[in-house]
Design a protein around this motif. Structure first.
Motif, PDB file in Angstrom:
ATOM      1  N   MET A 108       0.808  -1.205   0.000  1.00 45.17           N
ATOM      2  CA  MET A 108       0.000   0.000   0.000  1.00 45.17           C
ATOM      3  C   MET A 108       0.845   1.261   0.000  1.00 45.17           C
ATOM      4  O   MET A 108       0.356   2.343   0.195  1.00 45.17           O
ATOM      5  CB  MET A 108      -0.957   0.024   1.204  1.00 45.17           C
ATOM      6  N   ASN A 109       2.180   1.144  -0.210  1.00 49.23           N
ATOM      7  CA  ASN A 109       3.034   2.324  -0.283  1.00 49.23           C
ATOM      8  C   ASN A 109       3.077   2.924  -1.679  1.00 49.23           C
ATOM      9  O   ASN A 109       3.740   3.915  -1.929  1.00 49.23           O
ATOM     10  CB  ASN A 109       4.465   1.973   0.164  1.00 49.23           C
ATOM     11  N   ASP A 110       2.416   2.294  -2.637  1.00 44.36           N
ATOM     12  CA  ASP A 110       2.359   2.794  -4.004  1.00 44.36           C
ATOM     13  C   ASP A 110       1.751   4.204  -3.974  1.00 44.36           C
ATOM     14  O   ASP A 110       0.619   4.397  -3.510  1.00 44.36           O
ATOM     15  CB  ASP A 110       1.485   1.854  -4.848  1.00 44.36           C
ATOM     16  N   PRO A 111       2.491   5.214  -4.490  1.00 43.99           N
ATOM     17  CA  PRO A 111       1.975   6.579  -4.464  1.00 43.99           C
ATOM     18  C   PRO A 111       0.679   6.748  -5.242  1.00 43.99           C
ATOM     19  O   PRO A 111      -0.143   7.614  -4.903  1.00 43.99           O
ATOM     20  CB  PRO A 111       3.111   7.402  -5.079  1.00 43.99           C
ATOM     21  N   THR A 112       0.489   5.946  -6.286  1.00 45.15           N
ATOM     22  CA  THR A 112      -0.774   6.056  -7.037  1.00 45.15           C
ATOM     23  C   THR A 112      -1.951   5.622  -6.174  1.00 45.15           C
ATOM     24  O   THR A 112      -3.047   6.186  -6.273  1.00 45.15           O
ATOM     25  CB  THR A 112      -0.716   5.195  -8.312  1.00 45.15           C
ATOM     26  N   HIS A 113      -1.721   4.631  -5.303  1.00 43.35           N
ATOM     27  CA  HIS A 113      -2.781   4.184  -4.402  1.00 43.35           C
ATOM     28  C   HIS A 113      -3.145   5.286  -3.415  1.00 43.35           C
ATOM     29  O   HIS A 113      -4.316   5.520  -3.130  1.00 43.35           O
ATOM     30  CB  HIS A 113      -2.342   2.930  -3.648  1.00 43.35           C
ATOM     31  N   VAL A 114      -2.149   5.963  -2.897  1.00 40.30           N
ATOM     32  CA  VAL A 114      -2.380   7.062  -1.956  1.00 40.30           C
ATOM     33  C   VAL A 114      -3.177   8.163  -2.629  1.00 40.30           C
ATOM     34  O   VAL A 114      -4.107   8.743  -2.053  1.00 40.30           O
ATOM     35  CB  VAL A 114      -1.039   7.616  -1.426  1.00 40.30           C
ATOM     36  N   THR A 115      -2.838   8.460  -3.890  1.00 40.12           N
ATOM     37  CA  THR A 115      -3.546   9.505  -4.631  1.00 40.12           C
ATOM     38  C   THR A 115      -5.013   9.137  -4.836  1.00 40.12           C
ATOM     39  O   THR A 115      -5.914   9.969  -4.663  1.00 40.12           O
ATOM     40  CB  THR A 115      -2.878   9.730  -6.009  1.00 40.12           C
ATOM     41  N   ILE A 116      -5.246   7.880  -5.204  1.00 42.01           N
ATOM     42  CA  ILE A 116      -6.622   7.421  -5.417  1.00 42.01           C
ATOM     43  C   ILE A 116      -7.438   7.543  -4.133  1.00 42.01           C
ATOM     44  O   ILE A 116      -8.565   8.063  -4.126  1.00 42.01           O
ATOM     45  CB  ILE A 116      -6.626   5.955  -5.906  1.00 42.01           C
ATOM     46  N   LEU A 117      -6.867   7.070  -3.023  1.00 41.24           N
ATOM     47  CA  LEU A 117      -7.577   7.133  -1.743  1.00 41.24           C
ATOM     48  C   LEU A 117      -7.857   8.571  -1.340  1.00 41.24           C
ATOM     49  O   LEU A 117      -8.924   8.884  -0.806  1.00 41.24           O
ATOM     50  CB  LEU A 117      -6.761   6.424  -0.663  1.00 41.24           C
ATOM     51  N   LYS A 118      -6.902   9.470  -1.613  1.00 41.75           N
ATOM     52  CA  LYS A 118      -7.083  10.885  -1.283  1.00 41.75           C
ATOM     53  C   LYS A 118      -8.212  11.496  -2.119  1.00 41.75           C
ATOM     54  O   LYS A 118      -9.079  12.208  -1.590  1.00 41.75           O
ATOM     55  CB  LYS A 118      -5.784  11.649  -1.522  1.00 41.75           C
ATOM     56  N   GLU A 119      -8.219  11.214  -3.421  1.00 43.85           N
ATOM     57  CA  GLU A 119      -9.241  11.786  -4.295  1.00 43.85           C
ATOM     58  C   GLU A 119     -10.638  11.269  -3.945  1.00 43.85           C
ATOM     59  O   GLU A 119     -11.614  12.028  -3.940  1.00 43.85           O
ATOM     60  CB  GLU A 119      -8.914  11.457  -5.751  1.00 43.85           C
ATOM     61  N   ILE A 120     -10.707   9.986  -3.620  1.00 43.06           N
ATOM     62  CA  ILE A 120     -12.008   9.419  -3.243  1.00 43.06           C
ATOM     63  C   ILE A 120     -12.465   9.981  -1.906  1.00 43.06           C
ATOM     64  O   ILE A 120     -13.648  10.290  -1.711  1.00 43.06           O
ATOM     65  CB  ILE A 120     -11.934   7.874  -3.208  1.00 43.06           C
ATOM     66  N   ALA A 121     -11.534  10.162  -0.968  1.00 42.24           N
ATOM     67  CA  ALA A 121     -11.879  10.742   0.338  1.00 42.24           C
ATOM     68  C   ALA A 121     -12.439  12.150   0.162  1.00 42.24           C
ATOM     69  O   ALA A 121     -13.410  12.539   0.828  1.00 42.24           O
ATOM     70  CB  ALA A 121     -10.653  10.760   1.241  1.00 42.24           C
ATOM     71  N   GLU A 122     -11.836  12.937  -0.724  1.00 43.67           N
ATOM     72  CA  GLU A 122     -12.324  14.295  -0.978  1.00 43.67           C
ATOM     73  C   GLU A 122     -13.732  14.270  -1.560  1.00 43.67           C
ATOM     74  O   GLU A 122     -14.587  15.076  -1.182  1.00 43.67           O
ATOM     75  CB  GLU A 122     -11.363  15.015  -1.923  1.00 43.67           C
ATOM     76  N   LEU A 123     -13.966  13.336  -2.490  1.00 43.77           N
ATOM     77  CA  LEU A 123     -15.300  13.203  -3.074  1.00 43.77           C
ATOM     78  C   LEU A 123     -16.329  12.818  -2.017  1.00 43.77           C
ATOM     79  O   LEU A 123     -17.432  13.384  -1.959  1.00 43.77           O
ATOM     80  CB  LEU A 123     -15.277  12.150  -4.186  1.00 43.77           C
ATOM     81  N   LEU A 124     -15.969  11.877  -1.158  1.00 46.50           N
ATOM     82  CA  LEU A 124     -16.891  11.407  -0.116  1.00 46.50           C
ATOM     83  C   LEU A 124     -17.249  12.524   0.850  1.00 46.50           C
ATOM     84  O   LEU A 124     -18.375  12.580   1.358  1.00 46.50           O
ATOM     85  CB  LEU A 124     -16.276  10.228   0.645  1.00 46.50           C
TER      86      LEU A 124
END
Length: 369
Positions: A1-17
């Motif tokens: 889960m250290n993949d930076p793309t994964h962090v970006t996805i989780l951040k963008e989805i969190a903002e949407l939520l």
């Protein structure tokens, strides 16, 4: 889960939520963002009720074969992931050997240009509460790696928490609305209702104090108008804060009809164990129909049948009053009918109306629960 793309996805989805306030648009938006930022190509979300009934609430990039007949294969029948969810055996993100829905669709059409046959699935939950399933797939992929399933689990956890937050917010809003209704009902009862009651007494007293026939008739007319307004006001107060609901639908609808001077014959079949929202909708639609019967039908009796059938409840309301041509909306109580139709629509129900002059009116409502 250290993949930076994964962090970006989780951040963008969190903002949407955090921005969304409606569950359906939140789910659709989250699904689109997840697919845009990963190698997954297709996704769909099922809401699954306690009864086990599943609803396709969001989807993106579904194969044409699964879009056939308004997503028939997605909305009907069973499959491994839904069955495991119902049994409480689906705890984490899992690879599915083969999707039964896709297999059945392919069997019927023999075409699958997108090449999707398998998918991964993960439950949407918050704590011990479970809401449904998030499924994702990619053409040509028969299984997914651990880091992909871990990302899927993280996103599902975010979505599950957001669903729980929205449900709590909605309950708080419903409580606030109920409190406001109660306040308005008290204010109307303590002010306008009492003034109208005093007016009827004053008009009656005035009629008894005079020998002038013309003046007496004026007071009687004033008393009649005040009494009619008082009845309307009591009906409005009842609609804001219904009494008798603690005794069930029969008692509540009977009480409302009696207040308007109507006799209601109510028959209930099956075991009614309705969610609060469904029960309130049934009651509110019954209120509208009884009010319309009083105002427009010129009937003294109204007949109400309520029947529980599987995962649906049906209510039929019938009077033998004046009736009307349903297509002549300018001559019918369109506001009341619109309200009943809107309440039915909000719960994904079915509404039908039959009426003709001198033959009365029949309203039928079917609500899922």
């Amino acid at each position: 889960m250290n993949d930076p793309t994964h962090v970006t996805i989780l951040k963008e989805i969190a903002e949407l939520l955090n921005e969304e306030t409606e569950i359906e648009s939140m789910l659709q938006g989250s699904l689109e963002k997840f697919l845009e930022g990963t190698h997954f190509h297709t996704g769909w979300i099922f809401f699954i009720e306690e009864s086990g009934r599943h609803t396709l609430i969001a989807h993106e990039n579904l194969p044409e074969v699964l879009m056939h007949k308004d997503c028939f294969y997605m909305k009907n029948g069973g499959c491994w992931c839904v069955n495991r969810f119902r049994q409480g055996r689906l705890k984490k993100a899992s690879n599915i050997i083969e999707c039964k829905r896709i297999t059945e669709a392919l069997h019927k059409s023999s075409e699958n240009p997108e090449g999707i046959t398998h998918h991964a699935t993960v439950p949407l939950q918050s704590g011990n509460e479970r809401f449904g399933l998030l499924n994702v797939a990619t053409p040509g992929r028969r299984s997914f790696e651990e880091h992909e399933l871990a990302l899927l689990e993280s996103v599902a956890f975010q979505i599950g928490s957001a669903i729980k937050r929205m449900q709590l917010t909605k309950k708080e809003q419903e409580v606030a609305l109920m409190q406001e209704r109660n306040r308005l009902a008290r204010d109307l009862h303590d002010s306008v209702n009492q003034l109208l009651f005093s007016m009827t007494l004053t008009a009656r007293g005035g009629a008894e104090m005079t020998d002038d026939q013309e003046v007496k008739e004026t007071f009687h007319s004033l008393q009649s108008l005040a009494q009619e307004a008082l009845t309307e006001m009591r009906a409005l107060i009842w609609q804001l804060r219904p009494k008798g609901m603690e005794g069930g639908l029969t008692e509540a609808l009977n009480g409302f009809a009696e207040m308007l001077g109507l006799k209601a014959s109510i028959k209930i079949e099956g075991v009614l164990n309705l969610p609060a929202k469904v029960e309130e909708t049934i009651f509110r639609i019954g209120q509208e129909a009884i009010t319309n019967c009083k105002r427009h039908a010129e009937a003294k009796d109204i007949y109400i049948w309520i029947e529980a059938k599987g995962d649906k409840v049906e209510m039929t309301i019938r009077d033998f009053g004046r009736g009307f041509f349903p297509e002549h909306t300018d001559k019918v109580p369109s506001v009341g009918l619109s309200s009943m139709q809107e309440r039915t629509r909000l719960l994904n129900g079915e509404f039908s109306l039959k009426s003709a002059p001198s033959e009365g009116t029949q309203i039928k409502v079917i609500l899922p629960y």
